[in-house]
Design a protein around this motif. Structure first.
Motif, short mmCIF file in Angstrom:
data_model
loop_
_atom_site.label_atom_id
_atom_site.label_comp_id
_atom_site.label_asym_id
_atom_site.label_seq_id
_atom_site.Cartn_x
_atom_site.Cartn_y
_atom_site.Cartn_z
N SER A 36 -0.47 11.08 10.39
CA SER A 36 -1.03 9.74 10.60
C SER A 36 -2.03 9.39 9.50
O SER A 36 -2.07 8.26 9.01
CB SER A 36 -1.69 9.65 11.98
N THR A 37 -2.86 10.38 9.10
CA THR A 37 -3.83 10.14 8.03
C THR A 37 -3.13 9.89 6.71
O THR A 37 -3.51 8.99 5.94
CB THR A 37 -4.79 11.34 7.89
N ALA A 38 -2.11 10.69 6.43
CA ALA A 38 -1.36 10.52 5.18
C ALA A 38 -0.69 9.16 5.13
O ALA A 38 -0.71 8.48 4.10
CB ALA A 38 -0.31 11.63 5.05
N ALA A 39 -0.12 8.75 6.25
CA ALA A 39 0.55 7.45 6.30
C ALA A 39 -0.45 6.31 6.10
O ALA A 39 -0.18 5.34 5.39
CB ALA A 39 1.28 7.29 7.64
N ALA A 40 -1.64 6.46 6.73
CA ALA A 40 -2.67 5.43 6.58
C ALA A 40 -3.16 5.36 5.14
O ALA A 40 -3.43 4.27 4.60
CB ALA A 40 -3.83 5.74 7.52
N THR A 41 -3.27 6.52 4.48
CA THR A 41 -3.71 6.55 3.08
C THR A 41 -2.72 5.84 2.18
O THR A 41 -3.09 5.01 1.34
CB THR A 41 -3.89 8.01 2.61
N VAL A 42 -1.44 6.17 2.36
CA VAL A 42 -0.39 5.54 1.54
C VAL A 42 -0.37 4.04 1.77
O VAL A 42 -0.28 3.25 0.82
CB VAL A 42 0.98 6.16 1.86
N SER A 43 -0.48 3.65 3.03
CA SER A 43 -0.46 2.22 3.36
C SER A 43 -1.65 1.50 2.70
O SER A 43 -1.49 0.39 2.15
CB SER A 43 -0.53 2.04 4.88
N TYR A 44 -2.82 2.11 2.73
CA TYR A 44 -4.01 1.49 2.13
C TYR A 44 -3.86 1.38 0.62
O TYR A 44 -4.20 0.35 0.02
CB TYR A 44 -5.25 2.33 2.47
N LEU A 45 -3.36 2.42 0.00
CA LEU A 45 -3.19 2.42 -1.46
C LEU A 45 -2.21 1.33 -1.90
O LEU A 45 -2.37 0.74 -2.97
CB LEU A 45 -2.70 3.79 -1.94
N ILE A 46 -1.22 1.06 -1.08
CA ILE A 46 -0.24 0.02 -1.41
C ILE A 46 -0.81 -1.37 -1.15
O ILE A 46 -0.77 -2.25 -2.02
CB ILE A 46 1.05 0.23 -0.60
N SER A 47 -1.35 -1.57 0.06
CA SER A 47 -1.78 -2.92 0.46
C SER A 47 -3.09 -3.35 -0.18
O SER A 47 -3.25 -4.51 -0.57
CB SER A 47 -1.91 -2.99 1.99
N SER A 48 -4.04 -2.44 -0.33
CA SER A 48 -5.36 -2.82 -0.84
C SER A 48 -5.54 -2.57 -2.33
O SER A 48 -6.31 -3.26 -2.99
CB SER A 48 -6.45 -2.07 -0.08
N CYS A 49 -4.83 -1.57 -2.84
CA CYS A 49 -5.03 -1.20 -4.25
C CYS A 49 -3.87 -1.63 -5.15
O CYS A 49 -3.99 -1.55 -6.38
CB CYS A 49 -5.22 0.31 -4.37
N GLY A 50 -2.76 -2.03 -4.57
CA GLY A 50 -1.65 -2.53 -5.37
C GLY A 50 -0.75 -1.47 -5.96
O GLY A 50 0.01 -1.77 -6.90
N LEU A 51 -0.79 -0.25 -5.46
CA LEU A 51 0.07 0.80 -5.99
C LEU A 51 1.49 0.65 -5.48
O LEU A 51 1.72 0.14 -4.38
CB LEU A 51 -0.47 2.18 -5.60
N SER A 52 2.42 1.13 -6.28
CA SER A 52 3.80 1.20 -5.82
C SER A 52 3.92 2.35 -4.82
O SER A 52 3.00 3.18 -4.71
CB SER A 52 4.74 1.45 -7.00
#
Length: 401
Positions: A36-52
């Protein structure tokens, strides 16, 4: 009582290792984040930071999102200082741990310092995203100290910024043990202050080489006959220190295979150092064209090494085609030298040969445009696709507006 595996290790390393092993027991390796933490991290990096997605998955291995408060504050600072979305994405992708840095104590003071010396908006974002470690190095002990040290050496903030653009490591490394000894070497060997500033601002990475190697290079160039007062001396330092010994030897072998002696190769290097940076393929193609098509000796090119750095397709072949046509018409002679055609500026070549003879000999224009393959053809056989010189000049002027 220790577990069997630990007892075995203690028997193998009975004294020095014991404290280390005991500390290990008190500070075990942190567990990887749950799904769950890993998924939240990936989601944040995509939505807030603009990463692919792929970049976020890679970054999530180095950064675990526990709370969005600190990362949000870091991102707000970056955006507030003019960072673009791609720059933020690039920064976080390279160094995701930046999201865990202290916004007020670590990030903000550095951003304000860089803004104060002239970096603003996208320029600041470009600098930091290319070298994220600038936000993590000590501001007072390293960045500020290096900036003012460089200013003392170069004389102006503008020169420092130019040098940093070439290598931001100048703000992070210990210049006292790396750059300063090399600058002193240049002074000791008579390199003028203006040439030193030129080297630092254009080729700063060269000055980060080990002092022993740097000094040996300067001495070797002087032995070759290069005068330290010349710009070519600075260019030669950049070239020689940028090449490995193996690459240098390979270049010598290439020129040797094309008919140059080692003396001719070194002479060419001292006349135009960048001839050693042309690719092996380009060197061979240029030499083949000038020697076989233009019927020049290898020594002709060795005496004019700049010819090896010109674009074969965009400059050398079209100009030689113009030369061939004008020669066949009796307008020019080889006594003037083919190199005079190749080395003059584009403006002078256009005025002296294309504009001057374009109406009288229309093939000149096609040759200049690269529409005629150079093969020693006679001008009488080249008249099938001529266009108006005035029309072409009008088009050229319009395209440059």
């Amino acid at each position: 009582m220790f577990p069997p595996m630990l007892r075995s290790l203690l028997r193998k390393y009975p004294f020095r290792s014991t404290p280390t092993l005991l500390r290990f027991l008190h500070h075990p390796i942190p567990k990887p984040p749950d799904e769950s933490t890993a998924a939240a991290t990936v989601s944040y990096l995509i939505s807030s930071c603009g990463l692919s997605l792929s970049a976020a998955l890679s970054a999530a291995k180095k950064f675990h999102l526990k709370s969005t408060a600190n990362p949000d504050a870091v991102l707000a600072l970056l955006k507030g200082h003019g960072f673009t979305k791609p720059q933020i994405a690039n920064l976080v992708s390279k160094h995701p741990a930046i999201l865990a840095a202290g916004p007020e104590k670590t990030i903000k003071p550095k951003l304000e310092f860089f803004a104060g010396i002239g970096y603003t908006g996208a320029d600041l974002g470009k600098l930091i995203s290319s070298d994220p470690n600038l936000l993590l190095n000590s501001l007072e002990k390293r960045i500020v100290r290096n900036f003012y040290l460089l200013k003392t050496q170069l004389g102006s903030p503008a020169a420092v910024i130019a040098a940093i653009a070439g290598s931001s490591r100048l703000l992070r490394y210990n210049l006292s043990t790396m750059m300063l000894p090399n600058l002193q070497t240049l002074r000791d060997h008579g390199v003028p202050a203006l040439k030193i500033v030129m080297l630092v601002t254009r080729y700063p990475r060269v000055l980060m080489k080990k002092p022993d190697r740097f000094t040996e290079t300067v001495k070797l160039l002087k032995e070759m006959g290069l005068k330290p007062t010349l710009t070519k001396f600075v260019l030669a330092i950049n070239v020689m220190l940028g090449l490995t010994t193996a690459t240098w030897e390979r270049k010598l072998a290439v020129y040797r295979s094309l008919g140059w002696s080692e003396k001719e190769t070194l002479m060419a290097f001292t006349r135009h150092p960048y001839c050693m940076l042309s690719s092996d393929k380009k060197i061979r193609k240029v030499m083949e064209f000038i020697v076989k098509k233009m019927k020049c000796e290898p020594a002709f090119v060795a005496a004019r090494p700049k010819l090896l750095c010109l674009s074969l397709e965009k400059r050398t072949i079209p100009r030689c085609s113009v030369f061939s046509i004008l020669e066949s018409k009796g307008v020019v002679s080889r006594k003037r030298g083919v190199h005079s055609f190749l080395l003059i500026s584009e403006k002078d070549f256009l005025e002296k040969y294309v504009i001057k003879y374009g109406e009288e000999i229309p093939e000149v224009l096609e040759a200049y445009q690269g529409k005629l393959e150079f093969a020693g053809l006679q001008a009488s056989a080249l008249g099938s696709r001529t266009i108006s010189l005035k029309f072409w000049l009008c088009q050229r002027a319009t395209s440059n507006i």
